[in-house]
Design a protein around this motif. Structure first.
Motif, PDB file in Angstrom:
ATOM      1  N   ALA A 144       1.103  -1.367  -0.069  1.00  0.00           N
ATOM      2  CA  ALA A 144       0.095   0.151   0.073  1.00  0.00           C
ATOM      3  C   ALA A 144       0.872   1.243  -0.088  1.00  0.00           C
ATOM      4  N   ALA A 145       2.089   1.195   0.403  1.00  0.00           N
ATOM      5  CA  ALA A 145       3.001   2.441   0.112  1.00  0.00           C
ATOM      6  C   ALA A 145       3.167   3.161  -1.052  1.00  0.00           C
ATOM      7  N   GLY A 146       2.806   4.447  -0.939  1.00  0.00           N
ATOM      8  CA  GLY A 146       2.799   5.227  -2.161  1.00  0.00           C
ATOM      9  C   GLY A 146       2.591   6.585  -2.103  1.00  0.00           C
ATOM     10  N   ILE A 147       2.941   7.610  -2.982  1.00  0.00           N
ATOM     11  CA  ILE A 147       2.729   8.879  -2.708  1.00  0.00           C
ATOM     12  C   ILE A 147       2.005   9.501  -3.935  1.00  0.00           C
ATOM     13  N   ILE A 173       9.139   5.473  -5.868  1.00  0.00           N
ATOM     14  CA  ILE A 173       8.296   4.926  -4.581  1.00  0.00           C
ATOM     15  C   ILE A 173       7.154   3.826  -5.252  1.00  0.00           C
ATOM     16  N   ASN A 174       6.386   4.372  -5.911  1.00  0.00           N
ATOM     17  CA  ASN A 174       5.226   3.526  -6.217  1.00  0.00           C
ATOM     18  C   ASN A 174       5.438   2.382  -7.124  1.00  0.00           C
ATOM     19  N   LEU A 175       6.121   2.489  -8.095  1.00  0.00           N
ATOM     20  CA  LEU A 175       6.355   1.266  -8.891  1.00  0.00           C
ATOM     21  C   LEU A 175       7.557   0.693  -8.466  1.00  0.00           C
ATOM     22  N   THR A 176       8.786   1.276  -8.340  1.00  0.00           N
ATOM     23  CA  THR A 176       9.747   0.333  -8.014  1.00  0.00           C
ATOM     24  C   THR A 176       9.855  -0.114  -6.608  1.00  0.00           C
ATOM     25  N   SER A 186       2.676   5.239 -12.764  1.00  0.00           N
ATOM     26  CA  SER A 186       3.290   4.522 -11.945  1.00  0.00           C
ATOM     27  C   SER A 186       2.071   3.243 -11.503  1.00  0.00           C
ATOM     28  N   LYS A 187       0.868   3.895 -11.403  1.00  0.00           N
ATOM     29  CA  LYS A 187      -0.304   2.808 -11.053  1.00  0.00           C
ATOM     30  C   LYS A 187      -0.883   1.961 -12.582  1.00  0.00           C
ATOM     31  N   GLY A 188      -0.419   2.441 -13.550  1.00  0.00           N
ATOM     32  CA  GLY A 188      -0.728   1.550 -14.631  1.00  0.00           C
ATOM     33  C   GLY A 188       0.322   0.546 -14.660  1.00  0.00           C
ATOM     34  N   PHE A 198       2.628  -5.189 -13.744  1.00  0.00           N
ATOM     35  CA  PHE A 198       3.359  -6.007 -12.804  1.00  0.00           C
ATOM     36  C   PHE A 198       2.547  -7.104 -12.380  1.00  0.00           C
ATOM     37  N   THR A 199       1.472  -6.833 -11.882  1.00  0.00           N
ATOM     38  CA  THR A 199       0.692  -7.597 -11.046  1.00  0.00           C
ATOM     39  C   THR A 199       0.148  -8.834 -11.926  1.00  0.00           C
TER      40      THR A 199
END
Ligand SMILES: NC(=O)c1ccc[n+]([C@@H]2O[C@H](COP(=O)([O-])OP(=O)(O)OC[C@H]3O[C@@H](n4cnc5c(N)ncnc54)[C@H](O)[C@@H]3O)[C@@H](O)[C@H]2O)c1
Length: 255
Positions: A92-95, A115-118, A160-162, A167-168
């Motif tokens: 859940a970590a993200g900015i 932060i979000n993707l890597t 980053s969210k795409g 990745f998922t």
């Protein structure tokens, strides 16, 4: 409902908002939680909540920067060794940062992506061996409605969210034969640290946000426990035939 008895769950971003609500939910359902965040103060509030609900004996807090490979390897690596196993990872970590895209510096772009993707990649890589050992590990990643619908001024965040969705899907297929499941949640309009100040440009064109209000809840934001409930479903055996997909939870904003 104690769907997490004898299960160990690592949750990043656990010092605030949705991550913190997910810690409370998993503890309430009998789980053992490793709560990780870069914010020591945030983790203290998470611990206080666990003490108030009488579950602190099943909580370990970890100060970690998910975007720092060394920090992830050291802190999460050691915590997994101490825990002896891991059943569920919740990334859940993200900015959230906003800017006109033509004014977005490389430094700004890289910070959000790192932060979000890597960060999601680094923590997942660290946890995969333990998750695969269980034979039915689960990864819940955090995408966003911005991955599929236009959110002005949030190009780096949306990208980053795409990437997290892509990745998922990949890990869901790659490790399905070892029993791993991987899903993304796509929240929208949830009260949290991030949405209390999205930092929009001072000259933001508000007409671009016409489709940002939930159809439910009289158009208002909802509490983070609404996302925690969906995560608990995915991560428990109730979600055992769900993998390689995402769930939009935005009160119907993007129907
Ligand atoms: N709130 C929403 O409406 C919404 C919508 C879409 C997606 N999300 C996603 O939900 C997730 C949780 O966010 P939230 O809304 O609860 O916001 P939040 O700001 O309340 O929580 C984010 C947490 O991540 C932590 N964090 C930030 N950088 C970190 C780092 N480098 N290492 C470790 N921890 C770090 C923060 O300290 C904070 O505790 C995020 O991935 C966010 O992108 C939220």
């Amino acid at each position: 409902m104690n769907r997490f008895d004898n299960r160990t769950v690592l949750i990043t971003g656990a010092g605030s908002g949705i991550g913190q609500a997910t810690v409370a939910r998993i503890l309430a359902e009998g789980g053992t939680v490793l709560a990780a965040d870069i914010s020591e103060a945030g983790l203290e509030t998470t611990r206080t909540h666990a003490e108030q609900s009488g579950h602190a004996d099943r909580l370990t807090t970890l100060v970690v920067d998910v975007s720092d490979e060394g920090s992830v390897q050291r802190v999460i690596g050691d915590a997994l060794k101490a825990a002896g196993k891991l059943d569920v990872l919740v990334n859940a970590a993200g900015i959230l940062r906003s800017v006109h895209t033509h004014e977005c510096t490389l430094e700004f772009w890289n910070k959000v992506l790192t932060i979000n993707l890597t960060g999601t990649f680094l923590v997942t890589r660290e946890c995969l061996p333990a998750l695969l050992d269980t034979g039915n590990g689960v990864v819940v990643n955090f995408s966003s409605t911005s991955a599929s619908f236009g959110h002005a001024y949030m190009a780096a965040y949306a990208a980053s969210k795409g990437g997290i969705q892509a990745f998922t899907h990949t890990i869901a297929l790659e490790y399905a034969k070892q029993g791993l499941r991987a899903v993304s949640v796509c929240p929208g309009s949830i009260q949290s640290g991030m949405t209390s100040d999205p930092g929009l440009p001072a000259d933001a064109d508000w007409s671009l946000f016409a489709k940002m209000s939930p159809a439910l809840n009289q158009g208002g934001f909802a509490g983070p426990e609404n996302i925690a409930a969906a995560i608990a479903m995915f991560a428990s055996d109730d979600g055992k035939f769900i993998t390689g997909t995402e769930l939009r939870i935005d009160g119907g904003t993007h129907m």
